[in-house]
Design an enzyme around this catalytic site. Structure first.
Site, PDB file in Angstrom:
ATOM      1  N   THR A  45      17.012  73.213   5.995  1.00  0.00           N
ATOM      2  CA  THR A  45      17.466  71.855   5.693  1.00  0.00           C
ATOM      3  C   THR A  45      18.223  71.322   6.887  1.00  0.00           C
ATOM      4  O   THR A  45      18.775  72.086   7.675  1.00  0.00           O
ATOM      5  CB  THR A  45      18.350  71.810   4.435  1.00  0.00           C
ATOM      6  OG1 THR A  45      18.892  70.483   4.299  1.00  0.00           O
ATOM      7  CG2 THR A  45      19.508  72.785   4.496  1.00  0.00           C
ATOM      8  N   GLY A  46      18.257  69.983   7.011  1.00  0.00           N
ATOM      9  CA  GLY A  46      18.986  69.374   8.127  1.00  0.00           C
ATOM     10  C   GLY A  46      18.089  68.445   8.915  1.00  0.00           C
ATOM     11  O   GLY A  46      17.145  67.865   8.369  1.00  0.00           O
ATOM     12  N   HIS A  47      18.366  68.308  10.196  1.00  0.00           N
ATOM     13  CA  HIS A  47      17.652  67.351  11.039  1.00  0.00           C
ATOM     14  C   HIS A  47      16.239  67.851  11.334  1.00  0.00           C
ATOM     15  O   HIS A  47      16.037  68.823  12.063  1.00  0.00           O
ATOM     16  CB  HIS A  47      18.445  67.144  12.339  1.00  0.00           C
ATOM     17  CG  HIS A  47      17.827  66.118  13.224  1.00  0.00           C
ATOM     18  ND1 HIS A  47      17.392  66.401  14.504  1.00  0.00           N
ATOM     19  CD2 HIS A  47      17.535  64.817  13.002  1.00  0.00           C
ATOM     20  CE1 HIS A  47      16.865  65.310  15.028  1.00  0.00           C
ATOM     21  NE2 HIS A  47      16.952  64.339  14.150  1.00  0.00           N
ATOM     22  N   GLY A  48      15.250  67.171  10.755  1.00  0.00           N
ATOM     23  CA  GLY A  48      13.889  67.680  10.757  1.00  0.00           C
ATOM     24  C   GLY A  48      13.286  67.873  12.132  1.00  0.00           C
ATOM     25  O   GLY A  48      12.537  68.839  12.362  1.00  0.00           O
ATOM     26  N   THR A  79      17.682  67.967   2.565  1.00  0.00           N
ATOM     27  CA  THR A  79      16.483  68.334   1.833  1.00  0.00           C
ATOM     28  C   THR A  79      16.998  69.090   0.621  1.00  0.00           C
ATOM     29  O   THR A  79      18.145  69.514   0.641  1.00  0.00           O
ATOM     30  CB  THR A  79      15.656  69.328   2.698  1.00  0.00           C
ATOM     31  OG1 THR A  79      15.465  68.754   3.973  1.00  0.00           O
ATOM     32  CG2 THR A  79      14.331  69.672   2.096  1.00  0.00           C
ATOM     33  N   ARG A  89       6.817  58.639   9.397  1.00  0.00           N
ATOM     34  CA  ARG A  89       7.443  59.835  10.001  1.00  0.00           C
ATOM     35  C   ARG A  89       7.357  61.023   9.031  1.00  0.00           C
ATOM     36  O   ARG A  89       7.593  60.883   7.842  1.00  0.00           O
ATOM     37  CB  ARG A  89       8.915  59.519  10.336  1.00  0.00           C
ATOM     38  CG  ARG A  89       9.719  60.691  10.888  1.00  0.00           C
ATOM     39  CD  ARG A  89      10.528  61.364   9.814  1.00  0.00           C
ATOM     40  NE  ARG A  89      11.484  62.334  10.359  1.00  0.00           N
ATOM     41  CZ  ARG A  89      12.126  63.231   9.619  1.00  0.00           C
ATOM     42  NH1 ARG A  89      11.923  63.281   8.320  1.00  0.00           N
ATOM     43  NH2 ARG A  89      12.978  64.055  10.171  1.00  0.00           N
ATOM     44  N   VAL A  90       7.062  62.178   9.574  1.00  0.00           N
ATOM     45  CA  VAL A  90       7.059  63.408   8.772  1.00  0.00           C
ATOM     46  C   VAL A  90       8.043  64.382   9.403  1.00  0.00           C
ATOM     47  O   VAL A  90       8.035  64.573  10.626  1.00  0.00           O
ATOM     48  CB  VAL A  90       5.653  64.043   8.733  1.00  0.00           C
ATOM     49  CG1 VAL A  90       5.677  65.363   7.985  1.00  0.00           C
ATOM     50  CG2 VAL A  90       4.650  63.084   8.089  1.00  0.00           C
ATOM     51  N   GLY A  91       8.902  64.989   8.588  1.00  0.00           N
ATOM     52  CA  GLY A  91       9.894  65.933   9.100  1.00  0.00           C
ATOM     53  C   GLY A  91       9.405  67.370   9.018  1.00  0.00           C
ATOM     54  O   GLY A  91       8.210  67.655   8.950  1.00  0.00           O
ATOM     55  N   ASP A  92      10.359  68.265   9.012  1.00  0.00           N
ATOM     56  CA  ASP A  92      10.049  69.704   8.984  1.00  0.00           C
ATOM     57  C   ASP A  92       9.598  70.204   7.610  1.00  0.00           C
ATOM     58  O   ASP A  92       8.893  71.212   7.502  1.00  0.00           O
ATOM     59  CB  ASP A  92      11.308  70.504   9.360  1.00  0.00           C
ATOM     60  CG  ASP A  92      12.434  70.234   8.360  1.00  0.00           C
ATOM     61  OD1 ASP A  92      12.921  69.082   8.324  1.00  0.00           O
ATOM     62  OD2 ASP A  92      12.804  71.148   7.597  1.00  0.00           O
TER      63      ASP A  92
HETATM   64  N1  GLY Z   1      14.922  68.114   6.833  1.00  0.00           N
HETATM   65  C1  GLY Z   1      14.433  66.933   6.290  1.00  0.00           C
HETATM   66  C2  GLY Z   1      13.888  65.981   7.237  1.00  0.00           C
HETATM   67  O1  GLY Z   1      14.398  65.850   8.344  1.00  0.00           O
HETATM   68  O2  GLY Z   1      12.947  65.297   6.923  1.00  0.00           O
END
Ligand code: GLY
Length: 303
Positions: free
Chosen positions: A215-218, A164, A192-195
């Site tokens: 930032t990283g794995h949502g 991100t 799909r929606v992330g964090d």
């Molecule tokens: N952090 C961004 C996402 O996973 O969408």
């Protein structure tokens, strides 16, 4: 120690050959954010929006132009803006064909009664606000087209390019703000929606404490409510760097995912943390711009 600005260009798999371009990219974004923040009346909100727009316009980052592609090969973007005086926030999710989603998020905050608008509704809102719509292919880069092909050819491999872009700032008046923008994860399911657009997951701020951006794995960040976890530790009086380190480490140990975060306190203290190998970052405070990508390596300049 005021003002202060911190930004990141996404925690995740940063190819060595792209690391230098990302380092330059966060430095350019930091200079632009600082140019605004350092004005006599410079506001934290204007500075974080400007810094994120620079990274959205840079194809080396997963936001705006250069966003990763979903499984169908389309760009769908999420963004968030929050300010810490009235706790106002605005966000968009699954926005398409817009050059600077962060500015649409700000319009949601300032011109709508909502916090998060998604999908076709987000695009309709942007159009109503006079934001130009691009042709879909204008946001797609060759690099991300190849990444999606590689992902589809090796579905067992983890999706590349998670990340991100984000910025946090405190201005001379003690106002704090956070802004984030992302294309999400490569090969994601459409819709799909992330964090990133979620208050407390992607970002959080309150002028009584400071501002945080994740930032990283949502999915992992959302489970751990990363931004609010860091924020709450800061509120309890834990040092800002320990708050960021502990929360990122907790996320990784509890979810198995990886992440990073940046933070600034109301007094201008700053933190950069990540459980990934790399995360482009920049800090501007006390007349110095420091930036890095890999652990233990940083460059600095007077600003
Ligand atoms: N952090 C961004 C996402 O996973 O969408």
């Amino acid at each position: 120690m005021l003002p202060a600005l911190v930004l990141h260009g996404g925690a995740g798999d940063v190819d060595d050959e792209r690391a230098q371009a990302k380092l330059i990219g966060v430095q350019v974004a930091a200079r632009e954010g600082w140019r605004i923040l350092n004005m006599p009346e410079g506001s934290a909100l204007d500075a974080v929006e400007a810094a994120v727009r620079v990274m959205e316009d840079d194809p080396n980052f997963n936001a705006g132009i250069g966003s990763v592609l979903n499984f169908d090969g389309d760009v769908e973007m999420d963004a968030l803006v929050m300010e810490g005086h009235k706790l106002e926030a605005g966000a968009v999710a699954c926005l398409r064909d817009i050059k600077n989603p962060v500015s649409v998020a700000r319009l949601v905050m300032e011109k709508s009664e909502h916090i998060l608008i998604a999908g076709q509704g987000a695009n309709r809102f942007a159009e109503e606000q006079g934001v130009a719509r691009l042709q879909p292919e204008e946001l797609v880069t060759k690099y991300e087209t190849k990444c999606l092909e590689d992902f589809k050819n090796d579905r067992k491999g983890k999706p590349p390019g998670v990340g991100t872009v984000g910025a946090v700032a405190v201005d001379r008046k003690g106002r704090v703000a956070v802004a984030l923008s992302t294309g999400g994860t490569c090969g994601k399911t459409p819709g799909r929606v992330g964090d990133t657009p979620l208050v407390g997951c992607g970002g959080y701020c309150d002028e009584a404490v400071g501002a945080v951006a994740s930032t990283g794995h949502g999915e992992s960040i959302t489970k751990a409510c990363l931004a609010s976890s860091i924020f709450n530790l800061m509120k309890q009086g834990i040092s800002i760097q320990n708050a960021a380190d502990e929360s990122c480490e907790f996320l990784t140990s509890r979810t198995g995912g990886t992440a990073g975060a940046i933070a600034v306190s109301k007094n201008g203290e700053t933190a950069v943390a990540h459980t990934t190998d790399k995360m482009p970052w920049a800090i501007v405070s006390d007349g110095e711009l420091r930036a890095g990508v890999k652990w233990g390596e940083e460059v600095s300049e007077k600003i």
